[in-house]
Design a protein around this motif. Structure first.
Motif, mmCIF file in Angstrom:
data_model
loop_
_atom_site.group_PDB
_atom_site.id
_atom_site.type_symbol
_atom_site.label_atom_id
_atom_site.label_comp_id
_atom_site.label_asym_id
_atom_site.label_seq_id
_atom_site.Cartn_x
_atom_site.Cartn_y
_atom_site.Cartn_z
ATOM 1 N N ASP A 1 0.840 -1.200 0.000
ATOM 2 C CA ASP A 1 0.000 0.000 0.000
ATOM 3 C C ASP A 1 0.879 1.255 0.000
ATOM 4 O OD1 ASP A 1 -1.812 2.022 0.536
ATOM 5 O OD2 ASP A 1 -2.382 1.293 2.522
ATOM 6 N N TRP A 2 0.763 2.068 -1.066
ATOM 7 C CA TRP A 2 1.372 3.397 -1.076
ATOM 8 C C TRP A 2 0.297 4.375 -0.653
ATOM 9 C CZ3 TRP A 2 6.192 5.135 -1.456
ATOM 10 C CH2 TRP A 2 7.171 4.311 -2.029
ATOM 11 N N ALA A 3 0.569 5.178 0.372
ATOM 12 C CA ALA A 3 -0.449 6.126 0.835
ATOM 13 C C ALA A 3 0.179 7.492 1.040
ATOM 14 C CB ALA A 3 -1.073 5.640 2.131
ATOM 15 N N SER A 4 -0.618 8.528 0.764
ATOM 16 C CA SER A 4 -0.154 9.881 0.966
ATOM 17 C C SER A 4 -1.345 10.733 1.374
ATOM 18 C CB SER A 4 0.452 10.404 -0.337
ATOM 19 O OG SER A 4 0.944 11.699 -0.107
ATOM 20 N N GLY A 5 -1.125 11.695 2.254
ATOM 21 C CA GLY A 5 -2.270 12.473 2.702
ATOM 22 C C GLY A 5 -1.895 13.769 3.388
ATOM 23 N N LEU A 6 -2.948 14.521 3.738
ATOM 24 C CA LEU A 6 -2.825 15.822 4.379
ATOM 25 C C LEU A 6 -3.665 15.856 5.641
ATOM 26 C CD1 LEU A 6 -3.335 18.404 1.490
ATOM 27 C CD2 LEU A 6 -1.250 18.081 2.847
ATOM 28 N N GLU B 1 -6.669 11.532 2.324
ATOM 29 C CA GLU B 1 -5.547 10.693 1.892
ATOM 30 C C GLU B 1 -5.932 9.783 0.734
ATOM 31 O OE1 GLU B 1 -5.067 9.077 5.804
ATOM 32 O OE2 GLU B 1 -5.457 7.023 5.134
ATOM 33 N N VAL B 2 -4.927 9.424 -0.050
ATOM 34 C CA VAL B 2 -5.148 8.495 -1.166
ATOM 35 C C VAL B 2 -4.265 7.265 -0.951
ATOM 36 C CG1 VAL B 2 -5.861 10.135 -2.939
ATOM 37 C CG2 VAL B 2 -3.422 9.757 -2.530
ATOM 38 N N TRP C 1 -5.984 -1.796 -6.701
ATOM 39 C CA TRP C 1 -7.112 -0.913 -6.434
ATOM 40 C C TRP C 1 -6.651 0.367 -5.755
ATOM 41 C CZ3 TRP C 1 -8.851 -0.769 -1.059
ATOM 42 C CH2 TRP C 1 -8.128 -1.649 -0.233
ATOM 43 N N ASP C 2 -7.515 1.380 -5.804
ATOM 44 C CA ASP C 2 -7.184 2.694 -5.237
ATOM 45 C C ASP C 2 -8.319 3.159 -4.340
ATOM 46 O OD1 ASP C 2 -4.811 3.217 -6.994
ATOM 47 O OD2 ASP C 2 -6.362 3.032 -8.528
ATOM 48 N N MET C 3 -7.994 3.996 -3.408
ATOM 49 C CA MET C 3 -9.079 4.614 -2.637
ATOM 50 C C MET C 3 -8.703 6.005 -2.160
ATOM 51 S SD MET C 3 -9.229 2.537 0.908
ATOM 52 C CE MET C 3 -7.689 1.878 1.524
ATOM 53 N N LEU C 4 -9.760 6.766 -1.902
ATOM 54 C CA LEU C 4 -9.642 8.123 -1.388
ATOM 55 C C LEU C 4 -10.445 8.173 -0.097
ATOM 56 C CD1 LEU C 4 -9.184 11.298 -1.754
ATOM 57 C CD2 LEU C 4 -11.409 11.276 -2.876
ATOM 58 N N LEU C 5 -9.858 8.716 0.939
ATOM 59 C CA LEU C 5 -10.579 8.846 2.208
ATOM 60 C C LEU C 5 -10.539 10.294 2.686
ATOM 61 C CD1 LEU C 5 -8.584 5.982 2.754
ATOM 62 C CD2 LEU C 5 -10.434 5.780 4.373
ATOM 63 N N LEU C 6 -11.674 10.753 3.237
ATOM 64 C CA LEU C 6 -11.741 12.066 3.879
ATOM 65 C C LEU C 6 -12.275 11.842 5.287
ATOM 66 C CD1 LEU C 6 -13.582 13.994 1.008
ATOM 67 C CD2 LEU C 6 -11.108 13.952 1.452
ATOM 68 N N GLN C 7 -11.791 12.637 6.223
ATOM 69 C CA GLN C 7 -12.269 12.463 7.596
ATOM 70 C C GLN C 7 -12.282 13.798 8.335
ATOM 71 O OE1 GLN C 7 -9.785 10.248 10.634
ATOM 72 N NE2 GLN C 7 -11.567 8.920 10.636
ATOM 73 N N ALA C 8 -13.344 13.989 9.126
ATOM 74 C CA ALA C 8 -13.396 15.123 10.045
ATOM 75 C C ALA C 8 -13.470 14.547 11.447
ATOM 76 C CB ALA C 8 -14.630 15.980 9.771
ATOM 77 N N ALA C 9 -12.671 15.089 12.363
ATOM 78 C CA ALA C 9 -12.646 14.551 13.720
ATOM 79 C C ALA C 9 -12.645 15.684 14.736
ATOM 80 C CB ALA C 9 -11.405 13.685 13.919
ATOM 81 N N TRP C 10 -13.322 15.427 15.828
ATOM 82 C CA TRP C 10 -13.399 16.404 16.920
ATOM 83 C C TRP C 10 -13.154 15.696 18.233
ATOM 84 C CZ3 TRP C 10 -16.739 16.977 21.172
ATOM 85 C CH2 TRP C 10 -16.650 18.211 21.825
ATOM 86 N N ARG C 11 -12.512 16.368 19.153
ATOM 87 C CA ARG C 11 -12.273 15.751 20.460
ATOM 88 C C ARG C 11 -12.318 16.811 21.558
ATOM 89 N NH1 ARG C 11 -6.430 15.317 21.205
ATOM 90 N NH2 ARG C 11 -5.509 17.148 20.236
ATOM 91 N N PHE C 12 -12.509 16.348 22.762
ATOM 92 C CA PHE C 12 -12.397 17.260 23.901
ATOM 93 C C PHE C 12 -11.652 16.559 25.012
ATOM 94 C CE2 PHE C 12 -16.279 14.907 24.812
ATOM 95 C CZ PHE C 12 -16.215 14.655 26.169
#
Lengths: 137, 409
Positions: B356-361, B374-375, B398-409
């Protein structure tokens, strides 16, 4: 020659202000000085007791506050993101607790002065008699 | 969604207006409450991840958790966390006790600590295992699956037992360690599918041990960790199960024992703007007493699982981070491309490896919020969920794209 000096002077003025940071503690704390490793372990929330067994209560400023960067880099010799990672690991694995975050330096002084066992930090110029200064060496 | 999840979700949404990630105010002295929530969107062109379907977005990946900790005095700590997770067919939001234990500090001398924990304790394994469900503590949306394999996560995550831990702080170096004895929790459809394919039989945890040590040098610029464990379980097939039936034909019950002798070596270098991480894990999978007949003995053979990833993170601007990672997994070191497995079973060889090659922000607008993108470009499917992907239909590339929003306290 003078223009060169003036340029240097202006350059110096335009550098970001670096705050010298001082570690402070509540008056109840017996220690006058701690080692860098102890200070690091306390601010990382790993060391939870003073030498006499009383609990350490850690107060911090937000991650991006210049004084917080100052504490990390000048005093503890680490980066702010490392402290944040260390707290997160403890808090979300149940093996420790988070420090108390305050918004301003004034709030820091007030909370450290009022909380037994408290440790925090302020600007070096900001001498304040309500808290004790701790030397980190 | 049950009541706990709803309550937590509402408090998360209500609290989201505040930006400071800090303990709730108004709690009694020594008590802290923290929580986290994340929502992901997945698009995969082939294999299904997190409820995604080919050609449409998957929105089934969600995490929700909350914890309470209480330090009545400097020596004792009581803490517990509830967790609810959604991820395609494998996790449906059931609320689980993530951990619940009592911690007693036994010795605290200058720079040295020794303590004990009892209850359900997180398994320290590699850099990320203990907090792998909290988005803010991860390097990416999907942790390197070779080592932080989501299909066996419940088995590896936490277990009821007891542990002894300690720490030493020197000027330049520090050392933390923990040794645990526990009974792994293995009642999990995903684990069954991963270990013995889809069967209705049950796994039962057997007494197991895990040890972990982490050294930090130069104030944490260098970190090196070693985790080693022997985790044991027994599989009891149901009468109608494949193992039960073929076992019956061979004159056995089809029941057997699996022991995972596992170890991971972790290395990290932390500079102001860069972090470089490598982790290498070897798991020797020992199978005993299944006694399956004929060509099926391949399902009854010991194997060595090998996993490695290399990762670079770059804090290129305040609040921003990028990462690049190569992650590789083989389920049988002596059959790296799965050809022998494919020849014996007729199933795709891709089921036995993944590269798996992965890269993200990552962007942290506040200390409470994080946004990730990330992709992945993957060759193989050793870590995709068998509950979401029929092994015969597994796509190799195969390829995939993931987006995520996270919140914590």
């Amino acid at each position: 020659m003078r223009w060169l000096l003036r340029t240097f002077f202006l350059l110096f003025l335009s550098l970001p202000v670096v705050h010298a940071v001082e570690v402070i503690a509540n008056g109840s704390v017996a220690e006058r000085q701690v080692t860098v490793s102890t200070a690091r372990a306390m601010f990382a929330m790993r060391q939870t007791q003073w030498a006499d067994g009383s609990p350490v209560r850690v107060f911090i400023l937000p991650d991006h506050h210049p004084l917080h960067s100052g504490l990390c880099k000048e005093v503890l010799s680490i980066y702010p993101y490392q402290l944040r990672q260390s707290w997160d690991r403890l808090v979300y694995s149940g093996t420790g607790q988070a420090p108390v975050e305050v918004a301003t330096e004034e709030e820091m002084i007030a909370r450290v002065a009022a909380t037994p066992g408290a440790i925090g930090y302020i600007r070096k110029v900001n001498n304040n008699e309500s808290v004790r200064t701790i030397t980190v060496r | 969604m049950n009541q706990f999840a709803r309550l937590l979700f509402v408090s998360a949404v209500l609290g989201a207006s505040g930006v400071r990630a800090e303990p709730l105010d108004g709690l009694p002295e020594g008590v802290q409450a923290h929580g986290f929530v994340s929502q992901s969107v997945v698009s995969s062109n082939q294999n299904r991840i997190g409820g995604s379907k080919s050609g449409s977005l998957g929105t089934d990946m969600r995490e929700l958790g909350g914890n309470l900790s209480w330090r009545p005095n400097a020596d004792w700590l009581v803490s517990a966390q509830l967790l609810s997770r959604w991820a395609g067919a494998s996790d449906n939001g059931n609320v689980r006790v993530d951990y619940a234990f009592v911690d007693r500090l036994l010795v605290n001398a200058e720079g040295a600590r020794l303590g004990a924990r009892i209850g359900k304790i997180k398994n320290p394994f590699g850099f990320y295992n203990t907090t792998r469900d909290v988005a803010h503590t991860r390097s990416s949306i999907l942790l390197p699956q070779s080592i932080y394999h989501d299909q066996v996560r419940n088995f590896f995550l936490a277990a009821p037992g007891a542990s002894l831990y300690g720490g030493l702080d020197g000027t330049e170096n520090s050392l933390e360690w923990e040794v645990s004895v526990m009974q792994p929790e293995v009642r999990d459809g995903n684990l069954t599918a991963f270990m013995v394919d889809q069967q209705t039989g049950r796994f039962k945890g057997r007494p197991s041990v895990l040890a972990h040590a982490l050294w930090e040098g130069d104030g944490g610029r260098m970190r090196a960790g070693l985790s080693a464990g022997s985790l044991a379980m027994r599989f009891q097939p149901a009468p109608q199960d494949f193992f039960g039936l073929v076992g019956l034909m061979g004159g056995t019950t089809g029941a057997g024992d699996i022991t995972l002798n596992t170890g991971v070596f972790s290395l990290q270098y932390n500079a102001e703007d860069w972090s470089h991480t490598a982790e290498y894990a070897v798991t020797r999978q020992l199978r005993k007493n299944f006694n399956l007949p004929g060509p099926l003995t391949i399902l009854d053979m010991d194997s060595t699982v090998e996993a490695l990833y290399l990762q670079t993170e770059w804090r290129f601007a305040s609040r921003w981070k990028a990462f690049l990672r190569y992650d590789t997994l083989v389920l049988d070191k002596s059959d790296r491309n799965g050809q022998r497995f494919a020849a014996a079973t007729g199933l795709p060889a891709a089921q036995r490896y993944a590269r798996d090659w992965a890269s993200g922000l990552r962007y942290d607008p506040t200390s409470a919020w994080s946004l990730f993108a990330e992709v992945h470009h993957v060759n193989g499917g050793a870590w995709v969920s068998k509950l979401d992907n029929l092994p015969v239909n597994l796509a190799t590339t195969w390829d995939m794209l993931l987006l995520q929003a996270a919140w914590r306290f």
